[in-house]
Design a protein around this motif. Structure first.
Motif, PDB file in Angstrom:
ATOM      1  N   VAL A   1      46.148  14.950  25.027  1.00 22.80           N
ATOM      2  CA  VAL A   1      45.498  16.032  25.754  1.00 22.80           C
ATOM      3  C   VAL A   1      45.258  17.197  24.869  1.00 22.80           C
ATOM      4  N   THR A   2      43.982  17.710  24.856  1.00 23.01           N
ATOM      5  CA  THR A   2      43.663  19.008  24.138  1.00 23.01           C
ATOM      6  C   THR A   2      43.409  19.938  25.110  1.00 23.01           C
ATOM      7  N   LEU A   3      43.835  21.141  24.960  1.00 25.50           N
ATOM      8  CA  LEU A   3      43.711  22.289  25.644  1.00 25.50           C
ATOM      9  C   LEU A   3      42.767  23.037  24.888  1.00 25.50           C
ATOM     10  N   TRP A   4      41.769  23.865  25.806  1.00 27.56           N
ATOM     11  CA  TRP A   4      40.697  24.512  25.277  1.00 27.56           C
ATOM     12  C   TRP A   4      40.616  25.903  26.042  1.00 27.56           C
ATOM     13  N   ASP A   5      41.019  26.960  25.600  1.00 32.28           N
ATOM     14  CA  ASP A   5      40.873  28.166  26.380  1.00 32.28           C
ATOM     15  C   ASP A   5      41.108  29.491  25.441  1.00 32.28           C
ATOM     16  N   CYS A   6      40.095  30.133  24.911  1.00 30.05           N
ATOM     17  CA  CYS A   6      40.107  30.960  23.853  1.00 30.05           C
ATOM     18  C   CYS A   6      40.297  32.525  24.411  1.00 30.05           C
ATOM     19  N   ASP A   7      40.245  32.574  25.668  1.00 33.89           N
ATOM     20  CA  ASP A   7      40.411  33.867  26.215  1.00 33.89           C
ATOM     21  C   ASP A   7      42.102  34.174  26.024  1.00 33.89           C
ATOM     22  N   LEU A   8      42.300  35.285  26.014  1.00 34.78           N
ATOM     23  CA  LEU A   8      43.672  35.960  25.747  1.00 34.78           C
ATOM     24  C   LEU A   8      44.117  36.057  27.066  1.00 34.78           C
ATOM     25  N   VAL A   9      45.459  35.825  27.040  1.00 32.62           N
ATOM     26  CA  VAL A   9      46.144  35.971  28.352  1.00 32.62           C
ATOM     27  C   VAL A   9      46.235  37.336  29.091  1.00 32.62           C
ATOM     28  N   GLN A  10      45.806  37.171  30.381  1.00 36.19           N
ATOM     29  CA  GLN A  10      45.760  38.824  31.040  1.00 36.19           C
ATOM     30  C   GLN A  10      46.667  38.874  31.967  1.00 36.19           C
ATOM     31  N   PRO A  11      47.127  39.914  32.385  1.00 36.36           N
ATOM     32  CA  PRO A  11      48.295  40.309  33.294  1.00 36.36           C
ATOM     33  C   PRO A  11      47.987  39.640  34.815  1.00 36.36           C
TER      34      PRO A  11
ATOM     35  N   GLU B   1      54.955  37.878  29.564  1.00 42.80           N
ATOM     36  CA  GLU B   1      54.383  39.221  29.607  1.00 42.80           C
ATOM     37  C   GLU B   1      54.067  39.429  28.012  1.00 42.80           C
ATOM     38  N   ASN B   2      54.853  38.829  27.151  1.00 48.44           N
ATOM     39  CA  ASN B   2      54.567  39.050  25.781  1.00 48.44           C
ATOM     40  C   ASN B   2      53.419  38.726  25.235  1.00 48.44           C
ATOM     41  N   ASP B   3      52.778  37.490  26.013  1.00 50.72           N
ATOM     42  CA  ASP B   3      51.676  36.669  25.862  1.00 50.72           C
ATOM     43  C   ASP B   3      50.314  37.675  25.969  1.00 50.72           C
ATOM     44  N   VAL B   4      50.545  38.697  26.862  1.00 53.08           N
ATOM     45  CA  VAL B   4      49.346  39.450  27.429  1.00 53.08           C
ATOM     46  C   VAL B   4      48.800  40.128  26.368  1.00 53.08           C
ATOM     47  N   GLY B   5      47.332  39.832  26.275  1.00 57.59           N
ATOM     48  CA  GLY B   5      46.522  40.442  25.129  1.00 57.59           C
ATOM     49  C   GLY B   5      46.981  39.961  23.595  1.00 57.59           C
ATOM     50  N   VAL B   6      47.962  39.039  23.530  1.00 58.54           N
ATOM     51  CA  VAL B   6      48.266  38.634  22.054  1.00 58.54           C
ATOM     52  C   VAL B   6      47.705  37.241  21.823  1.00 58.54           C
TER      53      VAL B   6
ATOM     54  N   SER C   1      45.882  33.339  23.253  1.00 53.71           N
ATOM     55  CA  SER C   1      45.028  32.755  24.015  1.00 53.71           C
ATOM     56  C   SER C   1      45.857  31.998  25.292  1.00 53.71           C
ATOM     57  N   ARG C   2      45.098  31.520  26.154  1.00 49.72           N
ATOM     58  CA  ARG C   2      45.989  30.845  27.310  1.00 49.72           C
ATOM     59  C   ARG C   2      46.381  29.441  26.898  1.00 49.72           C
ATOM     60  N   ALA C   3      45.508  28.793  26.229  1.00 49.92           N
ATOM     61  CA  ALA C   3      45.683  27.675  25.542  1.00 49.92           C
ATOM     62  C   ALA C   3      47.054  27.666  24.467  1.00 49.92           C
ATOM     63  N   GLN C   4      47.209  28.576  23.729  1.00 46.03           N
ATOM     64  CA  GLN C   4      48.174  28.862  22.700  1.00 46.03           C
ATOM     65  C   GLN C   4      49.641  29.227  23.603  1.00 46.03           C
ATOM     66  N   ALA C   5      49.286  29.720  24.708  1.00 46.53           N
ATOM     67  CA  ALA C   5      50.394  30.373  25.486  1.00 46.53           C
ATOM     68  C   ALA C   5      50.946  29.033  26.175  1.00 46.53           C
ATOM     69  N   SER C   6      50.321  28.083  26.224  1.00 45.78           N
ATOM     70  CA  SER C   6      50.849  26.812  27.204  1.00 45.78           C
ATOM     71  C   SER C   6      51.300  25.707  26.082  1.00 45.78           C
ATOM     72  N   VAL C   7      50.594  25.563  25.039  1.00 47.22           N
ATOM     73  CA  VAL C   7      50.593  24.273  24.378  1.00 47.22           C
ATOM     74  C   VAL C   7      52.188  23.790  24.061  1.00 47.22           C
TER      75      VAL C   7
END
Length: 264
Positions: free
Chosen positions: A61-71, A82-87, A89-95
């Motif tokens: 499974v490959t995750l693709w979402d380059c947008d940064l995590v939003q509140p 909360e530490n992922d917000v603005g830091v 991407s959603r993909a990196q926050a989940s992998v």
């Protein structure tokens, strides 16, 4: 998903996949284990889909979402913090958390451009929370341009409502349109005429629909019905009768026989 490796049957570890096999069957399980899946969009819907695919057991499974995590993601994206917000991407926050669900599935995040070269590596593409019609047309066009057509699934949610659209290509054949168990019934007679009216035992309605297909077995008399490779498309004429077309050249059927609903 933890499991103990054991007996290999038809290329599938029956111990490791003991829960899935009774549900999916060997053929579906074999296809899943050979499938590389791309999930585009890792908001609440996308991360839930990715989780379920990984737990089911595909090859990768490959995750693709380059947008940064939003509140706003924190209300539904259960792996984002909360530490992922603005830091990140959603993909990196989940992998990392998704990869931990099943050690037998390769999980990674990607930020590669969505072009034909990248998409050709996958058998299935799942696109979620995509409001760009232009991107959907691009994904569909690229998926259909591959020599071996990539299956495309597009899904979205709007509050309590949801949508899903599947593009599996022009050659895709639906083998099981409703998920119901195939019907089997006892045949009491088959007319020798142009209609070929089949009557079933009056103790049980046949439960078929016009456009269904049936195969026959244990037919005596018109034994050609047992040997027909292609199933018969039927037209329902009553709760206990249906027509299979011209049977005037067949012998007279002696009851009882069996008609089984065929998945075609």
């Amino acid at each position: 998903m933890a499991g103990v490796k054991g007996e290999i049957e038809d290329g599938i570890d029956t111990n490791l996949h003991s829960r899935q096999l009774p549900v999916y069957g060997f053929e579906a399980m074999r296809r899943m284990l050979a499938s590389d899946v791309l999930v585009i969009g890792l908001k609440g819907l996308g991360v839930e889909i990715a989780k379920n695919i990984i737990l089911a057991g595909v090859r990768s499974v490959t995750l693709w979402d380059c947008d940064l995590v939003q509140p706003s993601d924190l209300s539904s994206q259960f792996y984002a913090t909360e530490n992922d917000v603005g830091v990140v991407s959603r993909a990196q926050a989940s992998v990392r958390q998704l990869a931990a669900l099943n050690q037998y599935v390769a999980v990674k995040a990607a930020d590669t451009p969505l072009d034909a070269t990248f998409l050709s590596a996958f058998k299935v593409i799942v696109s979620t929370n995509n409001t760009s019609l232009e991107r959907l047309r691009m994904l569909s066009g690229l998926a259909r341009s591959q020599a071996e057509h990539v299956r495309l699934i597009v899904a979205d949610t709007f509050g309590v409502l949801g949508t899903v659209a599947c593009d599996f290509g022009d050659q895709f054949v639906m083998h099981d349109p409703d998920g119901e168990e195939p019907v089997s019934c006892i045949v009491t007679s088959i007319s020798n005429d142009e209609l070929g009216t089949v009557a079933v035992h009056e103790d049980k309605k046949h439960g078929l629909q016009t456009g269904d297909f049936v195969r026959f077995s244990e037919v005596t008399g018109a034994t050609q019905l047992n040997l027909t490779a292609e199933p018969f498309e039927i037209k329902v004429t009553g709760p206990f009768t249906f027509s299979i077309g011209d049977t005037s050249r067949l012998g007279r059927v002696r009851a009882p026989s069996i008609a089984a609903h065929a998945r075609c």
